[in-house]
Design an enzyme around this catalytic site. Structure first.
Site, PDB file in Angstrom:
ATOM      1  N   LEU A 120       0.879  -1.154   0.000  1.00  0.00           N
ATOM      2  CA  LEU A 120       0.000   0.000   0.000  1.00  0.00           C
ATOM      3  C   LEU A 120       0.920   1.207   0.000  1.00  0.00           C
ATOM      4  O   LEU A 120       1.688   1.406   0.945  1.00  0.00           O
ATOM      5  CB  LEU A 120      -0.910  -0.005   1.238  1.00  0.00           C
ATOM      6  CG  LEU A 120      -2.149   0.890   1.191  1.00  0.00           C
ATOM      7  CD1 LEU A 120      -3.071   0.480   0.051  1.00  0.00           C
ATOM      8  CD2 LEU A 120      -2.905   0.824   2.506  1.00  0.00           C
ATOM      9  N   ASP A 121       0.876   1.990  -1.063  1.00  0.00           N
ATOM     10  CA  ASP A 121       1.811   3.103  -1.221  1.00  0.00           C
ATOM     11  C   ASP A 121       1.733   4.085  -0.065  1.00  0.00           C
ATOM     12  O   ASP A 121       0.702   4.208   0.609  1.00  0.00           O
ATOM     13  CB  ASP A 121       1.541   3.836  -2.542  1.00  0.00           C
ATOM     14  CG  ASP A 121       1.910   2.998  -3.755  1.00  0.00           C
ATOM     15  OD1 ASP A 121       2.639   1.998  -3.581  1.00  0.00           O
ATOM     16  OD2 ASP A 121       1.467   3.326  -4.870  1.00  0.00           O
TER      17      ASP A 121
END
Length: 339
Positions: free
Chosen positions: A102-103
């Site tokens: 998840l950036d």
């Protein structure tokens, strides 16, 4: 502790993944009891395993499975050289590893666990998890974009093509449901269609939602949720038949019909009956010692009447090595970039 393969031992310390451990072993940077390890060697906590002269150790701790409502500005990594990473922010006594990616700028559902096998298998089976996301792009959304994106994310498993369900919620914002087997590289797909994703929130993974879980808070997964995720991580991926987009003869009018069937996604269920004993609503920040085997280790602060922390405090500085702080609820760390 039973003897473990060297790469798993290294992975369980949280130093790196198994694949990275294999690379370090091949490069001759790993020693066992002062000697270069033989192929297939197994080790125990009694053995002295070093990487570049750094002694590693695995703690014998109870399995921990958490879900975090990740805020923007935190990196979903266990690498302590990366500033503002989720593991340091949670400051949990267990040696946690994040599941999947998840950036840093993205928000929403993120799993963490000290069960390295669970983390590795579930990360590998990422596309077998159904996800619901709210996405904001850099320009007004057209009906053509929605149709093409829905088709680009389509699943062709078992020879039955199925498009992704997409609902436009605002001029530049849409909600999308990515079912198992669909194309989950959403940002790249949007860029290929001429749109740039400016914000993304993962609001649901399977039946696990952000209901009653505020941004920056975490809770312990229920036994039913853990078992469901373990079944997915242990399953074998279905091989989709080779098909091209030209083979897909679906009618875009079907999107409207699919949208009317989306009620279950618009009103997600409760978080598997999460209660105080499940660690509901713990805030990333300060910690207190975990009770072995309870799965209730908190770095989210001492529980109040609602199972949440008290006064604000600073996030913990390290994983498992910090001194337990007095009960409190820590504020989420400020946004910053990688060092």
């Amino acid at each position: 502790m039973e003897p473990k393969r060297l790469n798993k031992f290294i992975s369980d310390t949280g130093f790196c993944s198994r694949r990275e451990a294999d690379r370090l072993i091949e490069e001759g940077r790993v020693t066992v009891n002062g000697k270069e390890p033989e192929a297939g060697i197994k080790v125990t906590p009694k053995d002295k395993v070093r990487i570049d002269d750094q002694l590693l150790s695995v703690r014998d701790e109870a399995p921990v499975y958490l879900v975090l409502n990740k805020p923007s500005g935190l990196s979903a990594t266990a690498d302590m050289e990366v500033r503002d990473n989720v593991v340091r922010a949670i400051n949990h006594p267990a040696s946690l590893l994040p599941v999947g990616k998840l950036d840093r700028e993205d928000e929403g559902v993120l799993f963490l666990s000290n069960d390295s096998d669970f983390v590795r298998k579930l990360t590998k089976m990422d596309t077998r998890l159904e996800k619901e996301l709210i996405v904001t792009v850099n320009k007004p959304i057209s009906s053509d974009f929605i149709a093409k994106l829905s088709e680009s994310c389509a699943s062709f498993e078992e020879g039955t093509p199925k498009k992704a369900v997409i609902n436009k919620e605002a001029t530049t914002r849409f909600r999308i449901v990515l079912e198992p087997g669909m194309n989950h590289t959403l940002k790249k797909t949007c860029e290929a269609l001429g749109y740039k994703v400016t914000f993304m929130q993962r609001v649901r993974v399977n039946n696990i939602t952000l209901t009653k879980l505020q941004k920056g808070h975490w809770r312990t997964l229920t036994s039913q949720e853990i078992e469901a995720l373990k079944q997915i991580s242990s399953s074998k991926a279905v091989t989709a038949p080779a098909k091209s987009k030209q083979d897909y003869k679906g009618n875009t009018s079907g999107l409207n019909r699919a949208a009317t069937e989306k009620g279950a996604y618009q009103k997600p269920g409760k978080l598997g009956g999460a209660t105080e004993t499940a660690g509901a609503g713990k805030r990333i920040g300060k910690s207190r010692p975990a009770t072995a085997g309870s799965g209730k280790g908190t770095r989210g602060g001492a529980k109040g009447p609602t199972g949440r922390g008290g006064a604000a405090g600073k996030p913990g500085a390290s994983r498992g090595g910090s001194k337990p702080a007095a009960g409190g609820r820590g504020a989420a760390p400020k946004r910053s970039s990688k060092r």
